[in-house]
Enzyme design. Structure first.
Site, mmCIF file in Angstrom:
data_model
loop_
_atom_site.group_PDB
_atom_site.id
_atom_site.type_symbol
_atom_site.label_atom_id
_atom_site.label_comp_id
_atom_site.label_asym_id
_atom_site.label_seq_id
_atom_site.Cartn_x
_atom_site.Cartn_y
_atom_site.Cartn_z
ATOM 1 N N VAL A 14 57.481 33.891 82.242
ATOM 2 C CA VAL A 14 57.100 34.483 80.961
ATOM 3 C C VAL A 14 55.689 34.006 80.650
ATOM 4 O O VAL A 14 55.450 32.807 80.499
ATOM 5 C CB VAL A 14 58.058 34.066 79.833
ATOM 6 C CG1 VAL A 14 57.600 34.645 78.496
ATOM 7 C CG2 VAL A 14 59.478 34.521 80.144
ATOM 8 N N GLY A 16 52.211 34.073 78.313
ATOM 9 C CA GLY A 16 51.767 34.323 76.951
ATOM 10 C C GLY A 16 50.287 34.075 76.753
ATOM 11 O O GLY A 16 49.752 33.070 77.240
ATOM 12 N N TYR A 17 49.618 34.982 76.034
ATOM 13 C CA TYR A 17 48.221 34.775 75.651
ATOM 14 C C TYR A 17 48.072 34.782 74.136
ATOM 15 O O TYR A 17 46.976 34.672 73.607
ATOM 16 C CB TYR A 17 47.310 35.844 76.279
ATOM 17 C CG TYR A 17 47.611 37.265 75.867
ATOM 18 C CD1 TYR A 17 47.021 37.838 74.741
ATOM 19 C CD2 TYR A 17 48.486 38.053 76.603
ATOM 20 C CE1 TYR A 17 47.288 39.141 74.359
ATOM 21 C CE2 TYR A 17 48.764 39.356 76.243
ATOM 22 C CZ TYR A 17 48.160 39.901 75.112
ATOM 23 O OH TYR A 17 48.437 41.188 74.743
ATOM 24 N N GLY A 18 49.198 34.923 73.426
ATOM 25 C CA GLY A 18 49.196 34.940 71.966
ATOM 26 C C GLY A 18 50.170 33.919 71.414
ATOM 27 O O GLY A 18 50.104 32.739 71.748
ATOM 28 N N SER A 19 51.111 34.376 70.609
ATOM 29 C CA SER A 19 51.998 33.447 69.897
ATOM 30 C C SER A 19 52.896 32.629 70.815
ATOM 31 O O SER A 19 53.330 31.540 70.439
ATOM 32 C CB SER A 19 52.859 34.216 68.891
ATOM 33 O OG SER A 19 53.710 35.136 69.546
ATOM 34 N N GLU A 144 58.622 41.662 71.501
ATOM 35 C CA GLU A 144 57.527 42.510 71.966
ATOM 36 C C GLU A 144 57.718 43.944 71.475
ATOM 37 O O GLU A 144 58.512 44.691 72.029
ATOM 38 C CB GLU A 144 57.457 42.496 73.489
ATOM 39 C CG GLU A 144 57.243 41.126 74.085
ATOM 40 C CD GLU A 144 55.943 40.487 73.638
ATOM 41 O OE1 GLU A 144 54.969 41.218 73.402
ATOM 42 O OE2 GLU A 144 55.907 39.258 73.522
#
Length: 256
Positions: A14, A16-19, A144
């Site tokens: 998984v 992630g580049y945000g939250s 998402e």
């Protein structure tokens, strides 16, 4: 928001580049950090379900590819860029001591002169073991939404949170970059593309900051999201390579 998944026989990644950087999935075995090439990270995705409401949408992050920046007429050739790693020397963006100062200078570059290696977005990757895969897929299906769709991009692994037998076993089945020797994951990633109905860019950073300052949604204040993300990204790499000056500049504007 802003995650990606790559399925492996032994589990899933998984990304992630945000939250997800500061609010990880509830079940994971270990974490790595690294970057995506050829993208910029911007708060140009409207949020009516997490950090805003349908009546007063907030802003969350998405990625814009260099290809879109070059080919789509909504983007000008002259663009303020904050993520020019290595080649263009990020330290030029700061006054005085880079490690202390938050006074950020604008640097304008010609988009058509940039290369994919000029742009890097730092993020994280969580490895989910097989017994938790289905639960995490259901979790991400809820998290998402609002304009995001899946795309395949490589994520380059730079730092491993901690080494263990499981970590070593998983990474042995991961590809390596022939140029650098770094591990990388061919990942399916969620992006709010420039043609989705919730995309509002390009938007002046001052305007984005005003929206973030006053927005709040079911997941909390919009400024909390921004501040947590900027702080978390800054600490992804001990050498300081992960700093995102766009996020730090935006924090200053939204906090005024």
């Amino acid at each position: 928001m802003t995650t990606s998944i790559i399925e492996k026989p032994q589990g899933i990644w998984v990304i992630g580049y945000g939250s997800l950087i500061f609010k990880p999935p509830p079940l994971y075995s270990f974490k790595v950090s690294g970057y995506l090439k050829g993208y910029i990270r911007r708060f140009w995705q409207s949020s009516s379900d997490h950090r805003g409401t349908p009546e007063s949408p907030g802003r969350v992050v998405t990625l814009v590819s260099l290809d879109d920046l070059k080919s789509n007429p909504k983007f000008h050739n002259d663009i303020h860029l904050y993520e020019l790693n290595g080649t263009h020397h990020e330290s030029e963006l700061l006054d005085n001591d880079e490690s202390q100062s938050l006074e950020i200078k604008d640097i304008t570059h010609k988009v058509n002169q940039l290369d994919i290696d000029d742009l890097r977005v730092w993020g994280v990757a969580y490895y989910i073991s097989p017994e938790h895969v289905q639960e995490m897929k259901e979790y991400l299906d809820v998290r998402e939404q609002d304009g995001y769709s899946t795309h395949k991009v490589p994520f380059h692994i730079i730092n491993v949170d901690h080494e263990s037998q499981e970590t070593n076993d998983v990474l042995q089945h991961t590809s390596t970059d022939p140029k650098t020797g770094d591990y990388f994951i061919e990942s399916m990633i969620y992006i709010g593309t420039i043609d989705n109905e919730s995309f509002i860019g390009p938007e002046a950073i001052e305007d984005t900051g005003k929206v973030i300052k006053h927005s709040q949604g079911p997941s909390g204040p919009n400024l909390e999201y921004l501040s947590n993300l900027a702080n978390a990204v800054r600490h992804l790499d001990k050498s300081g390579r992960s700093r995102d000056y766009y996020l730090e500049d935006l924090v200053g504007i939204a906090s005024q």
